[in-house]
Write an enzyme that holds these catalytic residues in place. Structure first.
Site, PDB file in Angstrom:
ATOM      1  N   ARG A   1      -2.360  22.314 -13.686  1.00 52.82           N
ATOM      2  CA  ARG A   1      -1.374  21.350 -14.170  1.00 52.82           C
ATOM      3  C   ARG A   1      -1.593  20.995 -15.635  1.00 52.82           C
ATOM      4  NH1 ARG A   1       1.190  16.154 -10.847  1.00 52.82           N
ATOM      5  NH2 ARG A   1       2.505  15.456 -12.544  1.00 52.82           N
TER       6      ARG A   1
ATOM      7  N   LYS B   1       3.422  11.506 -11.016  1.00 59.95           N
ATOM      8  CA  LYS B   1       2.606  10.664 -11.902  1.00 59.95           C
ATOM      9  C   LYS B   1       3.393   9.393 -12.155  1.00 59.95           C
ATOM     10  CE  LYS B   1      -0.113  13.774 -14.784  1.00 59.95           C
ATOM     11  NZ  LYS B   1      -0.363  14.126 -16.198  1.00 59.95           N
TER      12      LYS B   1
ATOM     13  N   HIS C   1       0.738  18.559 -26.338  1.00 62.63           N
ATOM     14  CA  HIS C   1       0.503  17.123 -26.148  1.00 62.63           C
ATOM     15  C   HIS C   1      -0.753  16.600 -26.838  1.00 62.63           C
ATOM     16  CE1 HIS C   1       3.817  17.576 -23.448  1.00 62.63           C
ATOM     17  NE2 HIS C   1       3.764  16.324 -23.061  1.00 62.63           N
TER      18      HIS C   1
ATOM     19  N   HIS D   1       0.401  13.490 -28.679  1.00 62.33           N
ATOM     20  CA  HIS D   1      -0.049  12.117 -28.380  1.00 62.33           C
ATOM     21  C   HIS D   1      -0.644  11.463 -29.619  1.00 62.33           C
ATOM     22  CE1 HIS D   1      -0.380  12.962 -23.804  1.00 62.33           C
ATOM     23  NE2 HIS D   1       0.760  12.385 -24.097  1.00 62.33           N
TER      24      HIS D   1
ATOM     25  N   GLU E   1      -3.882  17.405 -11.212  1.00 58.94           N
ATOM     26  CA  GLU E   1      -4.308  17.853 -12.534  1.00 58.94           C
ATOM     27  C   GLU E   1      -5.789  18.209 -12.612  1.00 58.94           C
ATOM     28  OE1 GLU E   1      -2.038  16.028 -15.766  1.00 58.94           O
ATOM     29  OE2 GLU E   1      -3.838  16.147 -16.998  1.00 58.94           O
TER      30      GLU E   1
ATOM     31  N   GLU F   1      10.774  19.614 -24.598  1.00 53.06           N
ATOM     32  CA  GLU F   1       9.982  19.799 -23.362  1.00 53.06           C
ATOM     33  C   GLU F   1      10.471  21.031 -22.599  1.00 53.06           C
ATOM     34  OE1 GLU F   1       7.300  18.095 -22.248  1.00 53.06           O
ATOM     35  OE2 GLU F   1       7.322  16.200 -23.345  1.00 53.06           O
TER      36      GLU F   1
ATOM     37  N   LYS G   1       8.054  23.091 -13.194  1.00 53.28           N
ATOM     38  CA  LYS G   1       7.215  21.903 -12.966  1.00 53.28           C
ATOM     39  C   LYS G   1       6.817  21.823 -11.492  1.00 53.28           C
ATOM     40  CE  LYS G   1       5.793  17.460 -13.967  1.00 53.28           C
ATOM     41  NZ  LYS G   1       5.939  16.270 -14.771  1.00 53.28           N
TER      42      LYS G   1
ATOM     43  N   ARG H   1       0.822  -1.239   0.000  1.00 56.10           N
ATOM     44  CA  ARG H   1       0.000   0.000   0.000  1.00 56.10           C
ATOM     45  C   ARG H   1       0.843   1.271   0.000  1.00 56.10           C
ATOM     46  NH1 ARG H   1      -2.977  -3.182   3.500  1.00 56.10           N
ATOM     47  NH2 ARG H   1      -4.771  -4.055   2.440  1.00 56.10           N
TER      48      ARG H   1
ATOM     49  N   HIS I   1       8.800  10.854 -27.658  1.00 54.56           N
ATOM     50  CA  HIS I   1       7.721  11.665 -27.108  1.00 54.56           C
ATOM     51  C   HIS I   1       7.985  13.174 -27.305  1.00 54.56           C
ATOM     52  CE1 HIS I   1       4.572  12.940 -24.400  1.00 54.56           C
ATOM     53  NE2 HIS I   1       5.460  13.598 -23.674  1.00 54.56           N
TER      54      HIS I   1
ATOM     55  N   ASN J   1       0.378  20.193 -20.543  1.00 55.35           N
ATOM     56  CA  ASN J   1       0.046  19.417 -21.743  1.00 55.35           C
ATOM     57  C   ASN J   1       0.158  20.233 -23.020  1.00 55.35           C
ATOM     58  OD1 ASN J   1      -0.468  17.103 -20.267  1.00 55.35           O
ATOM     59  ND2 ASN J   1      -2.557  17.741 -19.822  1.00 55.35           N
TER      60      ASN J   1
HETATM   61  N1  NAD Z   1       5.435  10.587 -15.096  1.00 56.31           N
HETATM   62  C1  NAD Z   1       5.424  11.641 -15.846  1.00 56.31           C
HETATM   63  O1  NAD Z   1       5.028  12.731 -15.437  1.00 56.31           O
HETATM   64  C2  NAD Z   1       5.918  11.523 -17.267  1.00 56.31           C
HETATM   65  C3  NAD Z   1       6.110  12.667 -18.040  1.00 56.31           C
HETATM   66  C4  NAD Z   1       6.636  12.527 -19.322  1.00 56.31           C
HETATM   67  C5  NAD Z   1       6.944  11.259 -19.797  1.00 56.31           C
HETATM   68  N2  NAD Z   1       6.744  10.168 -19.020  1.00 56.31           N
HETATM   69  C6  NAD Z   1       7.093   8.819 -19.494  1.00 56.31           C
HETATM   70  O2  NAD Z   1       8.492   8.763 -19.658  1.00 56.31           O
HETATM   71  C7  NAD Z   1       8.788   7.727 -20.593  1.00 56.31           C
HETATM   72  C8  NAD Z   1       9.865   8.220 -21.540  1.00 56.31           C
HETATM   73  O3  NAD Z   1      11.022   8.499 -20.790  1.00 56.31           O
HETATM   74  P1  NAD Z   1      12.444   8.696 -21.492  1.00 56.31           P
HETATM   75  O4  NAD Z   1      12.323   9.615 -22.630  1.00 56.31           O
HETATM   76  O5  NAD Z   1      13.404   9.013 -20.402  1.00 56.31           O
HETATM   77  O6  NAD Z   1      12.734   7.272 -22.150  1.00 56.31           O
HETATM   78  P2  NAD Z   1      13.443   5.934 -21.597  1.00 56.31           P
HETATM   79  O7  NAD Z   1      13.251   5.773 -20.151  1.00 56.31           O
HETATM   80  O8  NAD Z   1      13.007   4.838 -22.486  1.00 56.31           O
HETATM   81  O9  NAD Z   1      14.979   6.238 -21.864  1.00 56.31           O
HETATM   82  C9  NAD Z   1      15.432   6.414 -23.186  1.00 56.31           C
HETATM   83  C10 NAD Z   1      16.626   5.527 -23.515  1.00 56.31           C
HETATM   84  O10 NAD Z   1      17.798   6.096 -22.943  1.00 56.31           O
HETATM   85  C11 NAD Z   1      18.535   5.109 -22.222  1.00 56.31           C
HETATM   86  N3  NAD Z   1      19.237   5.848 -21.175  1.00 56.31           N
HETATM   87  C12 NAD Z   1      18.713   6.401 -20.055  1.00 56.31           C
HETATM   88  N4  NAD Z   1      19.641   7.134 -19.430  1.00 56.31           N
HETATM   89  C13 NAD Z   1      20.774   7.042 -20.152  1.00 56.31           C
HETATM   90  C14 NAD Z   1      22.062   7.599 -20.010  1.00 56.31           C
HETATM   91  N5  NAD Z   1      22.362   8.468 -19.044  1.00 56.31           N
HETATM   92  N6  NAD Z   1      23.005   7.281 -20.923  1.00 56.31           N
HETATM   93  C15 NAD Z   1      22.691   6.453 -21.963  1.00 56.31           C
HETATM   94  N7  NAD Z   1      21.481   5.917 -22.162  1.00 56.31           N
HETATM   95  C16 NAD Z   1      20.541   6.215 -21.260  1.00 56.31           C
HETATM   96  C17 NAD Z   1      17.478   4.147 -21.750  1.00 56.31           C
HETATM   97  O11 NAD Z   1      18.046   2.892 -21.452  1.00 56.31           O
HETATM   98  C18 NAD Z   1      16.547   4.122 -22.950  1.00 56.31           C
HETATM   99  O12 NAD Z   1      17.009   3.221 -23.921  1.00 56.31           O
HETATM  100  C19 NAD Z   1       7.481   7.385 -21.282  1.00 56.31           C
HETATM  101  O13 NAD Z   1       7.048   6.130 -20.819  1.00 56.31           O
HETATM  102  C20 NAD Z   1       6.532   8.468 -20.838  1.00 56.31           C
HETATM  103  O14 NAD Z   1       5.197   8.006 -20.744  1.00 56.31           O
HETATM  104  C21 NAD Z   1       6.249  10.283 -17.773  1.00 56.31           C
END
Ligand code: NAD
Length: 363
Positions: free
Chosen positions: A243, A145, A250, A254, A239, A187, A229, A123, A267, A247
């Site tokens: 918040r 999130k 987005h 999306h 949100e 971003e 942020k 939990r 993304h 977006n």
């Molecule tokens: N929670 C939120 O508020 C929120 C906001 C935006 C996006 N997201 C989510 O985030 C995700 C995308 O995240 P992302 O863009 O970080 O992608 P990711 O986590 O897939 O990382 C991208 C790639 O970079 C590699 N990597 C990470 N750090 C590295 C480093 N320092 N050196 C070399 N390689 C490295 C990873 O292994 C991966 O292959 C999506 O699932 C999206 O839905 C969440």
């Protein structure tokens, strides 16, 4: 070291931004969590673990934490309930208790999944974010999130669960592929457009230094983005209102990701197109001056070339927008800039303007 605080009363937490801070994760964890945690479970993937896992583990061990490591597959396709289940099993088998802590070491995929498991295991247990992509450092690691994907859509299963600490080491970006850096930069431009004209101008002015990962420019960019942020999240954690400005870009973004089955765009890149489309809509609605729309376009272009989008069918994109989980009662809400630094939410955008803006942007 710049510290940003996310102010959420008793659940407030620090975002510590400093070169080399991966080696201080243990000490910072103790400061945030006190003496209670006995075990820290590092969740990462093989690529990030090979680069930074040992350093993070050493630091946590130096602070007296028993350290376990769980490695998940690398990529969005592993952000699933199946991976979460394997992590639950690992935690149960290793007798991880409520007082213990999960440490997410990686990009947004690792962060979202670890946070979701931390929100639901026993939990809810504590978790710390150690983001290693630019997107995760300025966006996904902050705000609570968390979630996983479902076969029928992205991020459909999730929870709000704030981390207890975010440790950002900008030096970890040195190993990140340039395209991932660019994806994060879109971003950052978003933060400028929604909240801070000076940040926007600074990104444009220093784009080359930032792309070269010049420490001063990069640290400022990360710290300012995190503060924006943090401020928005503090005012509207779940949100309900403000918040939603995060977006910006987005709605179209999306849809572009969905029609290309999440394969063509990162993304941030889809958000790059989305910001251009929203700005064009704002201009067509006489909300935004042409010079500001051009400046936003130019900023997106300065980051780098976006993957091409002109082969995509407009109708598919428009229909995907209607399926967005943020569409309410069939009405699409757009975040539209009225000047650089200020946006409004509008649910009355005429469909023909959406179509016309998309045509302009994607061709
Ligand atoms: N929670 C939120 O508020 C929120 C906001 C935006 C996006 N997201 C989510 O985030 C995700 C995308 O995240 P992302 O863009 O970080 O992608 P990711 O986590 O897939 O990382 C991208 C790639 O970079 C590699 N990597 C990470 N750090 C590295 C480093 N320092 N050196 C070399 N390689 C490295 C990873 O292994 C991966 O292959 C999506 O699932 C999206 O839905 C969440």
């Amino acid at each position: 070291m710049p510290t940003v605080t996310v102010k959420l009363k008793s659940r407030s937490y620090a975002v510590e931004i400093a070169a080399g801070s991966v080696d201080r994760a243990g000490e910072l964890a103790r400061l945030a969590l006190g003496a209670r945690p006995r075990t820290a479970v590092i969740v990462s993937n093989p690529a990030v673990d090979a680069l930074y896992g040992r350093r993070a583990a050493r630091s946590l061990a130096r602070s007296g934490l028993e350290t376990l490591r769980f490695l998940m597959g690398d990529g969005e396709r592993y952000k699933t309930i199946g991976t979460a289940r394997s992590l639950y099993t690992f935690l149960i088998e290793h007798k991880v208790e409520r007082r213990d802590v999960i440490v997410a070491l990686g990009g947004g995929v690792v962060g979202d999944l670890s946070g979701f498991v931390a929100a639901t295991y026993l939990r809810g247990i504590s978790f710390i974010q150690v983001p290693t992509t630019l997107l995760a450092q300025i966006d996904s690691s902050i705000g609570g999130k968390t979630g996983v994907n479902h076969a029928l859509g992205k991020n459909l299963i999730g929870a709000f669960h704030q981390p207890r600490l975010v440790v950002i080491d900008p030096e970890t970006l040195a190993t990140l592929p340039a395209r991932q850096i660019r994806a994060g930069l879109y971003e950052a431009i978003k933060y400028g457009v929604i909240r801070d004209r000076r940040l926007f101008q600074r990104i444009v002015r220093q784009i080359e230094q930032i792309k070269r990962l010049d420490p001063t420019s990069l640290t400022h960019l990360i710290a300012r983005s995190c503060s924006i942020k943090a401020e928005v999240v503090a005012r509207d954690e779940c949100e309900g209102g403000l918040r939603r400005i995060l977006n910006f870009g987005h709605t179209v973004g999306h849809a572009l990701e969905a029609v290309t089955r999440y394969r063509r765009f990162y993304h941030g890149e889809a958000v790059g197109y989305g910001m251009q489309a929203a700005s064009r809509i704002a201009e067509l609605m006489d909300l935004l001056a042409v010079e500001d729309r051009e400046a936003i376009d130019e900023a997106v272009r300065l980051v780098g070339r976006l993957p091409q989008a002109k082969s995509l069918a407009l109708n598919d994109i428009i229909s995907a927008m209607g399926h967005d989980k943020k569409a309410e009662a069939g009405r699409l809400t757009f975040v539209l800039p009225v000047e650089i630094g200020r946006v409004v939410l509008r649910s009355d955008v005429p469909p023909r303007l959406v179509r016309s803006a998309l045509k302009d942007i994607l061709s």
